[in-house]
Scaffold this motif. Structure first.
Motif, PDB file in Angstrom:
ATOM      1  N   UNK A 179       0.816  -1.214   0.000  1.00  0.00           N
ATOM      2  CA  UNK A 179       0.000   0.000   0.000  1.00  0.00           C
ATOM      3  C   UNK A 179       0.854   1.271   0.000  1.00  0.00           C
ATOM      4  N   UNK A 180       2.047   1.194   0.568  1.00  0.00           N
ATOM      5  CA  UNK A 180       2.945   2.357   0.595  1.00  0.00           C
ATOM      6  C   UNK A 180       4.087   2.223  -0.396  1.00  0.00           C
ATOM      7  N   UNK A 181       4.150   1.081  -1.078  1.00  0.00           N
ATOM      8  CA  UNK A 181       5.194   0.807  -2.058  1.00  0.00           C
ATOM      9  C   UNK A 181       6.591   0.990  -1.465  1.00  0.00           C
TER      10      UNK A 181
ATOM     11  N   UNK B  68      11.690   3.444  -0.135  1.00  0.00           N
ATOM     12  CA  UNK B  68      10.404   3.703  -0.784  1.00  0.00           C
ATOM     13  C   UNK B  68      10.637   3.819  -2.287  1.00  0.00           C
ATOM     14  N   UNK B  69       9.800   3.152  -3.054  1.00  0.00           N
ATOM     15  CA  UNK B  69       9.929   3.102  -4.505  1.00  0.00           C
ATOM     16  C   UNK B  69       8.819   3.934  -5.134  1.00  0.00           C
ATOM     17  N   UNK B  70       9.192   4.820  -6.044  1.00  0.00           N
ATOM     18  CA  UNK B  70       8.206   5.653  -6.745  1.00  0.00           C
ATOM     19  C   UNK B  70       8.698   5.880  -8.165  1.00  0.00           C
TER      20      UNK B  70
END
Length: 80
Positions: free
Chosen positions: A14-16, A36-38
């Motif tokens: 949910x937060x990747x 964190x991946x974006x």
């Protein structure tokens, strides 16, 4: 993350992001690590965070920076 010495790695969809723990050393009690991946504009972005797990530890004695350097070194091996 595993190659950089991070243990108990979990992925939070949910937060990747990935979270894990770097164990006790002579420099600190342990550290929480978060990656964190974006993506934006077709580029992949990684946000890295390493913080002391013991809330009352004031100094990390360079351990968080060392955690990042290990992670960066292993990541570059995979990407290149």
């Amino acid at each position: 993350m595993k190659r950089a010495g991070v243990k108990n790695i979990n992925f939070h969809q949910e937060e990747n992001k990935f979270t894990g723990l770097v164990g006790f050393s002579m420099n600190s009690w342990s550290e929480y690590v978060e990656v964190k991946v974006a993506s934006s504009d077709g580029k992949l972005n990684l946000d890295y965070k390493s913080v002391c797990a013991f809330p009352y530890q004031i100094f990390d004695w360079g351990k968080n920076k060392s955690n990042f350097k290990k992670f960066e070194k292993e990541l570059l091996k995979v990407v290149n």
